[in-house]
Design a protein around this motif. Structure first.
Motif, PDB file in Angstrom:
ATOM      1  N   ILE B   5       0.863  -1.182   0.000  1.00 14.72           N
ATOM      2  CA  ILE B   5       0.000   0.000   0.000  1.00 14.72           C
ATOM      3  C   ILE B   5       0.894   1.224   0.000  1.00 14.72           C
ATOM      4  N   THR B   6       0.918   1.930  -1.129  1.00 17.09           N
ATOM      5  CA  THR B   6       1.875   3.022  -1.222  1.00 17.09           C
ATOM      6  C   THR B   6       1.210   4.384  -1.271  1.00 17.09           C
ATOM      7  N   ARG B   7      -0.080   4.408  -1.548  1.00 13.40           N
ATOM      8  CA  ARG B   7      -0.635   5.731  -1.750  1.00 13.40           C
ATOM      9  C   ARG B   7      -1.564   6.134  -0.610  1.00 13.40           C
ATOM     10  N   GLU B   8      -1.909   7.403  -0.611  1.00 14.31           N
ATOM     11  CA  GLU B   8      -2.844   7.942   0.376  1.00 14.31           C
ATOM     12  C   GLU B   8      -4.234   7.386   0.109  1.00 14.31           C
ATOM     13  N   ILE B   9      -4.940   7.040   1.134  1.00 15.66           N
ATOM     14  CA  ILE B   9      -6.301   6.549   0.968  1.00 15.66           C
ATOM     15  C   ILE B   9      -7.268   7.724   1.095  1.00 15.66           C
ATOM     16  N   ASP B  10      -8.159   7.846   0.110  1.00 15.25           N
ATOM     17  CA  ASP B  10      -9.161   8.909   0.141  1.00 15.25           C
ATOM     18  C   ASP B  10     -10.357   8.429   0.954  1.00 15.25           C
ATOM     19  N   ARG B  11     -10.536   9.000   2.122  1.00 14.56           N
ATOM     20  CA  ARG B  11     -11.563   8.479   3.030  1.00 14.56           C
ATOM     21  C   ARG B  11     -12.893   9.223   2.941  1.00 14.56           C
ATOM     22  N   SER B  12     -12.995  10.177   1.978  1.00 14.43           N
ATOM     23  CA  SER B  12     -14.182  11.038   1.973  1.00 14.43           C
ATOM     24  C   SER B  12     -15.484  10.239   1.778  1.00 14.43           C
ATOM     25  N   GLN B  13     -15.422   9.156   0.947  1.00  7.68           N
ATOM     26  CA  GLN B  13     -16.649   8.396   0.676  1.00  7.68           C
ATOM     27  C   GLN B  13     -16.836   7.237   1.636  1.00  7.68           C
ATOM     28  N   MET B  14     -15.809   6.958   2.429  1.00  6.20           N
ATOM     29  CA  MET B  14     -15.873   5.769   3.263  1.00  6.20           C
ATOM     30  C   MET B  14     -16.699   6.025   4.512  1.00  6.20           C
ATOM     31  N   GLU B 204     -12.811   2.952  -1.401  1.00  9.58           N
ATOM     32  CA  GLU B 204     -12.937   4.413  -1.399  1.00  9.58           C
ATOM     33  C   GLU B 204     -14.289   4.871  -1.922  1.00  9.58           C
ATOM     34  N   GLU B 205     -14.912   4.025  -2.741  1.00 12.05           N
ATOM     35  CA  GLU B 205     -16.222   4.400  -3.262  1.00 12.05           C
ATOM     36  C   GLU B 205     -17.350   4.012  -2.325  1.00 12.05           C
TER      37      GLU B 205
END
Lengths: 484, 262
Positions: B5-14, B204-205
């Protein structure tokens, strides 16, 4: 520590090696011979032995084949010609018997003026088969249909076919060729109608008979649609019930009445006039066409979770496989008469077809079961997980793969069954191998001729079976999906 | 462990809603006489991302296979999306068409092209017109980054690509819940990342996900709950931070030391 050692321990490649072609193969006949035939003392000895054996065989039979006689009216005349031409004591093949009796080997005792009917049926068979067997290759279909059209029409003209039928055959053959080029799936309509038309052309009589047979499932389908709104089980029962009731109680009368109103009859030909390859191919093709779907149903039933379905399938398969085919044929010809009401006219060829079919279907079921068992469980699970119901999963996922795996076994069963059609000689039908050859020998002219008829019949069987084998290899190659 | 896991996780939809997606109540399952799942109680809310971990033979795969009835449970209750799983075949097919599943060995259909794999169930189960099903399939194949392979056969693709197709195939049914049964266990290390990336995007979706996996990095990055199973029972469940940093049961501690401590 030495430099060499340091190099082997730590190594960094600076440039990657480009891919290069493999070294040229040292070609040449001598190399091939040495590698394949004379690679050692034992192999050399075996090769020489094999050459000796082949030479001995050819030497033995060459004279017989080379001294072939095609024009003679009897075996004695043949022998006379051989003696006169190649000297006293020389042997030779007398193919004149084939030349004189080819029609009996082909059509049996079918009325000579109606030879064009089986010929037309056989030619149009290719129009029915091409869209099924070569559904993905327009080019092969074109060749098959073009050859069928030319050969069929030429033969029909040769056999003095009536002009209206000649025109009909031409329309179907050329129309089939055109539809095959445009939209192949439309030809499947003809494939579905062919069994009924074929029966009509071969046996003659009224076309209303086959039409009324088709009406049965149509009525059944209507019943299924109507009852389907109430309950699915009632719909299935209704469909089968209505179809059977129509066939058994009403179809015969309906056909007679319709015939009285509008006659669609051609000269009837009785089953005892059938013989030779006409009989073999009729039984063989019918049994092939029915035994495959029946075998699939049996294989699925045998793998079913439902106890009753499974046990019935196991009993059927094990019983039919455990009995010699000849037994079943005797049952068909003798025993059934005791069970049927007196005066029932249950055609002997139809009875034999039923027996050969269920015999082949039992073997087929086991071959297909092998294919089903070879599929990984994951395929069933993936189909389930996507929400496909049992029949959709079987039709779309399981059977296409299982049947592909089973192709060699299925075709083997077909080939075996086709050759087994010669066993109908035991129930008094004129198979090409035994009964027909006996019939030929029964005339004084050909008394005592054995080799030539057997070789001829064997050769025809070989050509047909080899064709099936090649088709199965073609199909396997076409369906190959596992590598690029 | 978490290199994949290398990237930032977008938590806005979670977001986890209050709506219950899966309810499992006092569920037991036996294989013959072997008690494989014992008194399982689990409530999954819509939008939750649950990772199920545990030693092999602990019943984690069996548990998620019970949720779409690939395995039958003998007692207790499983309700998925408001539909209870009983032997009623209609309910089972309904649940199965709402729940997507991704298998360890992909289980793509080898006789169909990638596109046909993706359109088969929508066409035959959902009765979607062919053209529309193909558009949806291309949409999801683009999403898993293999639209150009659509007309190849599964046998021509690498393991990672096949698993991404399997995910796309499930998504084409527009499922509300996704089950993953060790999706990366059969893959070469280099291919694990591409599959995990696809799964992270899905998380993320806001997809509801149950995931049996040994990828603890994925659990830490994406899951909002980690369940630890052993001997057919749920031994411990917690949010990932506490699960990894402050495990309570001895069995969990031992397991974590085994898989993290190399």
């Amino acid at each position: 520590m030495s430099d060499t050692h340091a190099q082997t321990v730590s190594f960094v490649r600076e440039t990657m090696i480009e891919a290069s072609p493999p070294p040229e193969k040292q070609a040449g006949a001598v190399k091939w011979l040495r590698e394949n035939l004379f690679s050692g003392p034992v192999n050399t000895a075996l090769t020489l032995l094999a050459i000796l054996a082949i030479w001995f065989l050819i030497n033995h039979f060459w004279n017989w084949v080379a001294h072939s006689v095609w024009n003679a009216n009897s075996l004695n005349e043949c022998r006379q010609i051989i003696r006169d031409t190649w000297g006293e004591g020389s042997t030779g093949a007398c193919w004149a018997v084939i030349r004189e009796r080819w029609n009996q080997y082909t059509f049996g005792f079918y009325p000579m003026d109606l030879y064009w009917r089986p010929t037309m049926s056989f030619g149009l068979l290719f129009v029915a088969l091409a869209p099924v067997l070569f559904s993905e290759s327009r080019k092969i279909r074109r060749i098959v249909l073009a050859v069928a059209a030319v050969v069929t029409l030429a033969s029909m003209i040769q056999l003095n076919a009536p002009t209206p039928w000649l025109i009909f055959a031409a329309i179907v053959l050329i129309g089939g060729l055109i539809i095959s080029e445009r939209n192949n799936s439309w030809l499947l309509v003809f494939s579905l109608l062919y069994p009924f038309l074929g029966v009509w052309w071969l046996w003659g009589g009224s076309l209303w008979g086959p039409i009324m047979v088709i009406v049965g499932p149509v009525l059944g389908y209507i019943a299924w649609k109507l009852l389907g709104r109430i309950s699915p089980i009632l719909a299935s029962v209704g469909m089968i019930g209505v179809t059977l009731f129509w066939w058994l109680a009403l179809a015969g009368r309906a056909a007679r009445d319709a015939e009285n109103i509008l006659s669609l009859a051609i000269t009837p030909v009785n089953s005892d006039r059938f013989g030779g390859f006409l009989l073999s191919t009729t039984i063989g093709i019918a049994a092939i066409a029915i035994s495959l779907p029946l075998g699939i149903v049996l294989a699925l039933a045998r793998r079913s979770d439902m106890f009753l379905v499974k046990s019935l399938a196991v009993m059927f398969i094990e019983f039919i496989r455990g009995v010699p085919l000849i037994t079943l044929l005797f049952v068909a010809s003798l025993l059934l008469n005791y069970f049927l009401p007196p005066g029932t006219n249950f055609d002997i060829i139809l009875r034999v077809i039923i027996m050969v079919t269920i015999f082949a279907a039992a073997y087929m079921a086991e071959v297909i079961r092998g294919g089903l068992a070879a599929l990984p469980k994951g395929q069933y699970e993936a189909a389930d997980a996507l929400g496909l119901d049992y029949w959709k999963a079987q039709r779309l996922i399981i059977l296409p793969q299982a049947l592909k795996i089973s192709i060699p076994g299925i075709v083997s069963t077909f080939i075996g069954m086709f050759k087994d059609t010669t066993l109908v000689t035991f129930v008094g039908l004129y198979d090409p191998l035994k009964s027909m050859s006996d019939a030929v020998r029964a005339s004084t002219a050909w008394k005592g001729i054995y080799w030539e008829p057997y070789i001829f019949v064997g050769a025809i069987f070989f050509i047909i079976c080899f064709g099936m084998s090649r088709y199965s290899m073609y199909l396997e190659r076409r369906l190959q999906r596992d590598h690029r | 462990m978490s290199e994949a896991i290398t990237r930032e996780i977008d938590r806005s939809q979670m977001q986890v809603s209050d709506e219950v997606a899966i309810e499992i109540n006092a569920m037991n399952k036996w294989y013959g006489t072997f008690h494989v799942l014992r008194d399982i109680n689990l409530t999954v809310h819509r939008g939750e991302r649950i990772v199920i971990a545990g030693p092999s033979g602990s019943g984690k795969s069996t548990l998620i296979r019970c949720i779409n009835r690939l395995e039958e449970h003998q007692s207790g209750k499983i309700v998925v999306d408001g539909v209870e799983l009983t032997s009623d075949i209609k309910n089972i097919d309904k649940v199965r068409s709402e729940v997507g599943m991704v298998f360890q060995h992909f289980n793509l259909f080898p006789h169909l092209t990638i596109l046909e794999n993706c359109t088969l169930a929508p066409i035959w189960v959902r009765k979607v017109p062919k053209r529309q099903a193909e558009e949806t399939a291309m949409h999801y194949l683009t999403k898993v980054k293999i639209p150009d392979q659509a007309h190849k056969y599964p046998g021509q693709l690498s393991g990672g690509q096949q698993q991404r197709v399997a995910i796309a195939r499930s998504l084409c049914m527009k499922p509300r819940i996704m089950l993953f049964d060790e999706p990366t266990s059969a893959l070469d290390p280099e291919m694990i990342k591409e599959v995990l990336d696809t799964m992270i995007e899905l998380a993320e979706e806001g997809m509801t996900m149950l995931c049996v996996t040994h990828e603890m990095g994925f659990a830490q990055a994406v899951a909002n709950r980690v369940i630890f199973m052993d001997q057919g029972q749920i031994v411990e469940q917690n949010n990932p931070y506490d699960f990894f940093n402050n495990p309570q049961s001895e069995r969990t501690k031992l397991f974590l030391s085994q898989i993290l401590g190399h």
